[in-house]
Design an enzyme around this catalytic site. Structure first.
Site, PDB file in Angstrom:
ATOM      1  N   LYS A  52       0.828  -1.207   0.000  1.00  0.00           N
ATOM      2  CA  LYS A  52       0.000   0.000   0.000  1.00  0.00           C
ATOM      3  C   LYS A  52       0.863   1.257   0.000  1.00  0.00           C
ATOM      4  O   LYS A  52       0.563   2.243  -0.684  1.00  0.00           O
ATOM      5  CB  LYS A  52      -0.923  -0.006   1.219  1.00  0.00           C
ATOM      6  N   GLN A  96      -5.163  -2.502   9.599  1.00  0.00           N
ATOM      7  CA  GLN A  96      -4.886  -3.750   8.890  1.00  0.00           C
ATOM      8  C   GLN A  96      -5.380  -4.950   9.697  1.00  0.00           C
ATOM      9  O   GLN A  96      -5.038  -5.113  10.860  1.00  0.00           O
ATOM     10  CB  GLN A  96      -3.386  -3.882   8.616  1.00  0.00           C
ATOM     11  N   ASP A 119     -11.001   2.360   3.816  1.00  0.00           N
ATOM     12  CA  ASP A 119     -11.496   1.069   3.344  1.00  0.00           C
ATOM     13  C   ASP A 119     -12.977   1.107   2.966  1.00  0.00           C
ATOM     14  O   ASP A 119     -13.469   0.201   2.303  1.00  0.00           O
ATOM     15  CB  ASP A 119     -11.305   0.000   4.426  1.00  0.00           C
TER      16      ASP A 119
END
Length: 291
Positions: A52, A96, A119
């Site tokens: 990422k 995460q 997200d």
């Protein structure tokens, strides 16, 4: 020959567009920033978070990394989330997953400022998706479903009026993609299948599009697929070869099924790169709304 829906190529096109949008934001004195909270040293999570941040560097987005040891308490994690919520350099961020055993993941996600939910999986933002089946949405969208829709659209596949069969009811895509593609602007009809669905193979044979997200290796067989169907393979199963002891990743779609369909996503190289690209797009979208 079936059309291969190349997620890497599509993601590269999206990143090129995002890089231009980031430059425009920087010209106004705004630098988008993606934050990540990594707890522990799970090999898959470490690799994914590093990817990422490489993506961020590619398009000019700043990276803000929070890292905690595996023995971190829930209070430690909550404090890190609040730091990211309060950090003006952080436009949006992710926690995460998975978190270490004993940590309530949903409680941690609840602490994210919905406006910084990169997200698109905060309960508030999912609720907005439920409440607004038509019109413009100004909240972050879940990355994997959004990535699937973008990949299909970029290959000229219109979901309007199509029957989409979704296999699996996980929150990452199974339970959320139906909310997105049944909106008036996309207008698909969605059937969600899971372990309690008794006639799943019959239902698959009626599908214009199959989105396989079960984590059941090679579940979708050639006999389950219509010749004009589109296969979207999201599932991930790690299978160990009993002879060599080596493991490899398999998707939910049997490779033989690709020989009888109209189009398919490879796995890996299909939906995965698009999910990462949509994470970046969410961050840029948030920054543009703030601007």
């Amino acid at each position: 020959m079936a059309l291969r829906l190349d997620g890497k190529q599509a993601a590269a096109t999206i990143k090129a567009d995002l890089a231009q949008r980031v430059e425009q934001l920087k010209s106004k004195g705004i630098t988008p920033g993606l934050g990540t909270l990594l707890v522990g040293n799970d090999a898959g999570s470490v690799k994914y978070v590093a990817g990422k941040h490489r993506d961020c560097a590619e398009v000019g987005i700043a990276s803000i990394a929070e890292e905690l040891p595996a023995e971190a308490s829930f209070d430690d994690i909550a404090e890190a989330i609040q730091r990211l919520n309060a950090n003006p350099a952080c436009t949006g961020f992710i926690v995460q997953l998975p978190l270490p055993k004993g940590i309530d993941e949903n409680a941690a996600i609840d602490l994210i400022d919905p406006k910084k939910d990169a997200d698109g999986m905060h309960p508030y933002n999912l609720g907005e998706l439920v409440l607004h089946p038509r019109g413009e949405l100004v909240t972050p969208l879940p990355c994997t479903p959004r990535g699937v829709v973008e990949l299909l659209a970029m290959n000229g596949i219109d979901l309007n009026g199509k029957h989409v069969v979704v296999l699996g009811r996980g929150i990452t895509i199974g339970r959320t993609i139906g909310l997105l593609i049944s909106r008036k602007e996309i207008n698909a009809t969605v059937t969600l299948c899971h372990t309690g669905t008794k006639n799943v193979h019959e239902i698959m044979r009626s599908a214009d599009v199959i989105v396989a997200a079960m984590g059941n290796a090679h579940f979708v067989k050639p006999e389950d697929v219509r010749p004009d169907a589109v296969l979207v393979d999201v599932g991930v199963s790690r299978v160990t070869d009993p002879e060599t002891g080596k493991s490899r990743i398999l998707g939910d779609v049997d490779p033989a099924a690709r020989e009888v369909c109209a189009a398919y996503t490879p796995n890996p190289g299909g939906v995965g790169p698009m999910t990462r690209a949509m994470l970046l797009r969410n961050v840029v979208d948030i920054a543009e709304r703030l601007a």
